[in-house]
Design a protein around this motif. Structure first.
Motif, PDB file in Angstrom:
ATOM      1  N   GLY A 178     -62.922   8.216  -1.274  1.00 33.44           N
ATOM      2  CA  GLY A 178     -61.851   8.405  -0.304  1.00 33.44           C
ATOM      3  C   GLY A 178     -61.385   7.119   0.360  1.00 33.44           C
ATOM      4  O   GLY A 178     -60.319   7.094   0.985  1.00 33.44           O
ATOM      5  N   TYR A 179     -62.177   6.054   0.234  1.00 31.65           N
ATOM      6  CA  TYR A 179     -61.832   4.774   0.851  1.00 31.65           C
ATOM      7  C   TYR A 179     -61.504   3.708  -0.186  1.00 31.65           C
ATOM      8  O   TYR A 179     -61.391   2.530   0.156  1.00 31.65           O
ATOM      9  CB  TYR A 179     -62.979   4.303   1.758  1.00 31.65           C
ATOM     10  CG  TYR A 179     -63.223   5.250   2.903  1.00 31.65           C
ATOM     11  CD1 TYR A 179     -62.536   5.107   4.105  1.00 31.65           C
ATOM     12  CD2 TYR A 179     -64.106   6.316   2.773  1.00 31.65           C
ATOM     13  CE1 TYR A 179     -62.739   5.987   5.152  1.00 31.65           C
ATOM     14  CE2 TYR A 179     -64.313   7.208   3.816  1.00 31.65           C
ATOM     15  CZ  TYR A 179     -63.621   7.044   5.002  1.00 31.65           C
ATOM     16  OH  TYR A 179     -63.816   7.928   6.032  1.00 31.65           O
ATOM     17  N   SER A 235     -63.598  12.883  11.077  1.00 27.93           N
ATOM     18  CA  SER A 235     -62.459  13.780  10.940  1.00 27.93           C
ATOM     19  C   SER A 235     -61.434  13.205   9.963  1.00 27.93           C
ATOM     20  O   SER A 235     -61.448  12.010   9.652  1.00 27.93           O
ATOM     21  CB  SER A 235     -61.802  14.003  12.300  1.00 27.93           C
ATOM     22  OG  SER A 235     -61.163  12.819  12.757  1.00 27.93           O
ATOM     23  N   GLU A 236     -60.542  14.068   9.516  1.00 26.41           N
ATOM     24  CA  GLU A 236     -59.496  13.619   8.586  1.00 26.41           C
ATOM     25  C   GLU A 236     -58.619  12.559   9.233  1.00 26.41           C
ATOM     26  O   GLU A 236     -58.283  11.542   8.617  1.00 26.41           O
ATOM     27  CB  GLU A 236     -58.641  14.809   8.151  1.00 26.41           C
ATOM     28  CG  GLU A 236     -57.572  14.455   7.121  1.00 26.41           C
ATOM     29  CD  GLU A 236     -56.800  15.665   6.642  1.00 26.41           C
ATOM     30  OE1 GLU A 236     -55.726  15.474   6.017  1.00 26.41           O
ATOM     31  OE2 GLU A 236     -57.252  16.798   6.875  1.00 26.41           O
ATOM     32  N   ALA A 237     -58.271  12.760  10.503  1.00 29.47           N
ATOM     33  CA  ALA A 237     -57.433  11.788  11.202  1.00 29.47           C
ATOM     34  C   ALA A 237     -58.162  10.460  11.370  1.00 29.47           C
ATOM     35  O   ALA A 237     -57.563   9.388  11.223  1.00 29.47           O
ATOM     36  CB  ALA A 237     -57.027  12.335  12.569  1.00 29.47           C
ATOM     37  N   GLU A 281     -58.380  10.728  18.155  1.00 25.72           N
ATOM     38  CA  GLU A 281     -57.787  11.749  19.023  1.00 25.72           C
ATOM     39  C   GLU A 281     -57.072  11.125  20.211  1.00 25.72           C
ATOM     40  O   GLU A 281     -55.970  11.540  20.575  1.00 25.72           O
ATOM     41  CB  GLU A 281     -58.898  12.683  19.522  1.00 25.72           C
ATOM     42  CG  GLU A 281     -58.399  13.824  20.395  1.00 25.72           C
ATOM     43  CD  GLU A 281     -59.516  14.738  20.848  1.00 25.72           C
ATOM     44  OE1 GLU A 281     -59.316  15.457  21.849  1.00 25.72           O
ATOM     45  OE2 GLU A 281     -60.592  14.733  20.209  1.00 25.72           O
ATOM     46  N   ASN A 296     -63.925   9.438  15.721  1.00 28.91           N
ATOM     47  CA  ASN A 296     -63.232  10.704  15.985  1.00 28.91           C
ATOM     48  C   ASN A 296     -62.532  10.694  17.340  1.00 28.91           C
ATOM     49  O   ASN A 296     -61.400  11.167  17.471  1.00 28.91           O
ATOM     50  CB  ASN A 296     -64.214  11.865  15.903  1.00 28.91           C
ATOM     51  CG  ASN A 296     -64.690  12.135  14.485  1.00 28.91           C
ATOM     52  OD1 ASN A 296     -64.112  11.621  13.529  1.00 28.91           O
ATOM     53  ND2 ASN A 296     -65.734  12.924  14.340  1.00 28.91           N
ATOM     54  N   ALA A 326     -60.581   9.278   9.432  1.00 32.68           N
ATOM     55  CA  ALA A 326     -60.681   8.645   8.115  1.00 32.68           C
ATOM     56  C   ALA A 326     -59.380   7.939   7.753  1.00 32.68           C
ATOM     57  O   ALA A 326     -59.384   6.827   7.207  1.00 32.68           O
ATOM     58  CB  ALA A 326     -61.040   9.679   7.056  1.00 32.68           C
ATOM     59  N   GLU A 327     -58.259   8.569   8.072  1.00 35.68           N
ATOM     60  CA  GLU A 327     -56.958   7.964   7.779  1.00 35.68           C
ATOM     61  C   GLU A 327     -56.708   6.725   8.629  1.00 35.68           C
ATOM     62  O   GLU A 327     -55.970   5.820   8.223  1.00 35.68           O
ATOM     63  CB  GLU A 327     -55.845   8.985   7.998  1.00 35.68           C
ATOM     64  CG  GLU A 327     -55.836  10.114   6.969  1.00 35.68           C
ATOM     65  CD  GLU A 327     -54.760  11.151   7.251  1.00 35.68           C
ATOM     66  OE1 GLU A 327     -54.072  11.019   8.288  1.00 35.68           O
ATOM     67  OE2 GLU A 327     -54.608  12.088   6.437  1.00 35.68           O
ATOM     68  N   SER A 328     -57.323   6.666   9.806  1.00 32.38           N
ATOM     69  CA  SER A 328     -57.105   5.520  10.700  1.00 32.38           C
ATOM     70  C   SER A 328     -57.853   4.274  10.250  1.00 32.38           C
ATOM     71  O   SER A 328     -57.569   3.170  10.727  1.00 32.38           O
ATOM     72  CB  SER A 328     -57.530   5.868  12.127  1.00 32.38           C
ATOM     73  OG  SER A 328     -58.948   5.852  12.261  1.00 32.38           O
ATOM     74  N   ALA A 341     -70.136  11.865   2.746  1.00 35.10           N
ATOM     75  CA  ALA A 341     -70.465  13.267   3.008  1.00 35.10           C
ATOM     76  C   ALA A 341     -71.943  13.384   3.363  1.00 35.10           C
ATOM     77  O   ALA A 341     -72.763  12.561   2.946  1.00 35.10           O
ATOM     78  CB  ALA A 341     -70.139  14.113   1.785  1.00 35.10           C
TER      79      ALA A 341
END
Length: 307
Positions: free
Chosen positions: A231-232, A185-187, A146, A142, A189-191, A171
């Motif tokens: 999600g992955y 975080s969503e960001a 950021e 996270n 996870a996308e990274s 989860a």
């Protein structure tokens, strides 16, 4: 990507095809050398205690993200890629299963890769140690997302380390450890560019992320709910071999399977998989040379007025 039902001979063909890539010419040398092997029996017994003797909630209160929201880690440099490794139970600090994999990835992108070994005990006190590992990993992901929004992350986990990474990404209601340590975080996870796991105790044979000679009808000793990694999907390889009683919970007492990843080619294949997901090599502009007596500064262009 090969599905969870693809194993045996098809694994061998896939391994050959990937490792023939020209970009991986140096990988074999980086993966060479003996590595100290952990004791599979110790790992198995410790993992079983996660459910047999769960830790009391107050014993893990210090890792509760709601009670203690401040990150427990500091931000790292903003390199293009961050490789995080999570070692298995009892593995030494040096000569770990994941070390050669991380080095091969670094060699493929000189100067672009920051490497981090997840700071957690990796001992037999898995309830507490893996909970700390999950909190540390979540905070790291996270905070990096950021601080360094363009950085891409690669996660490598073996045995207990695979459990830590998997539970951190899942989860909270699908976790065995770190239920209250927060969420990716969503960001963040996308990274995540790629996840490579070996000998995962929470392996699910029917999941499409599986890769190796395992039986798709057999799970690990602590299987997670199916679909926890949805999600992955497409970014994850969960390596497991048929005689590894950590990711293939059977009555077999053979222990060689859980340490087979040191020399069965899956280190090389995991590195190759990650390398094929990396972006183009960054082109750096050559710095202009400093003026010297032998190499004077350029004269004004022809025809230019000199004041």
């Amino acid at each position: 990507m090969l599905s969870g039902r693809t194993h045996g001979a098809r694994f061998s063909r896939g391994l050959r095809s990937v490792t023939l890539l020209g970009a991986l010419a140096a990988t074999a040398a980086l993966l060479a050398g003996c590595a100290a092997e952990p004791d599979p029996t110790v790992a198995r017994d410790a993992l079983r205690e996660v459910t047999a003797e769960p830790a009391a909630p107050d014993a893990l209160e210090e890792y509760d993200a709601e009670a203690h929201p401040e990150p427990i880690v500091e931000p790292l440099e903003c390199s293009p890629y961050l490789v995080i490794t999570a070692r298995g139970t009892g593995e030494p600090k040096k000569k770990q299963l994941l070390g050669p994999v991380a080095r091969a990835i670094s060699a493929a992108r000189p100067g672009e890769v920051e490497r981090l070994e997840l700071d957690y005990p990796a001992d037999t006190e898995i309830n507490a140690g893996a909970t700390l590992g999950a909190r540390t990993l979540i905070d790291t992901l996270n905070l990096q997302a950021e601080s360094c929004p363009d950085q891409r992350t690669i996660l490598l986990g073996y045995s207990q380390g695979a459990l830590v990474i998997g539970d951190a990404l899942a989860a909270s209601d699908a976790r065995l450890v770190g239920v209250n340590v927060g969420a990716v975080s969503e960001a963040a996870a996308e990274s995540v560019l790629a996840v490579v796991l070996y000998g995962n105790p929470r392996f699910v044979g029917a999941d499409p992320s599986g890769y190796g000679s395992y039986s798709p009808d057999t799970n690990g000793i602590l299987p997670r709910p199916p679909g926890s990694f949805a999600g992955y999907e497409g970014r994850l390889r969960d390596y497991c071999v048929s005689d590894d009683f950590i990711c293939q919970a059977t009555l077999s007492m053979e222990e060689a399977g859980h340490v087979a990843y040191y020399d069965n080619g899956m280190q090389s294949d995991g590195a190759a998989y990650v390398i094929t997901r990396l972006g183009p090599i960054t082109e750096r502009a050559e710095p202009e040379p400093e003026p010297t007596e032998e190499s004077p500064s350029p004269s004004p262009s022809a025809g230019a007025e000199v004041g």
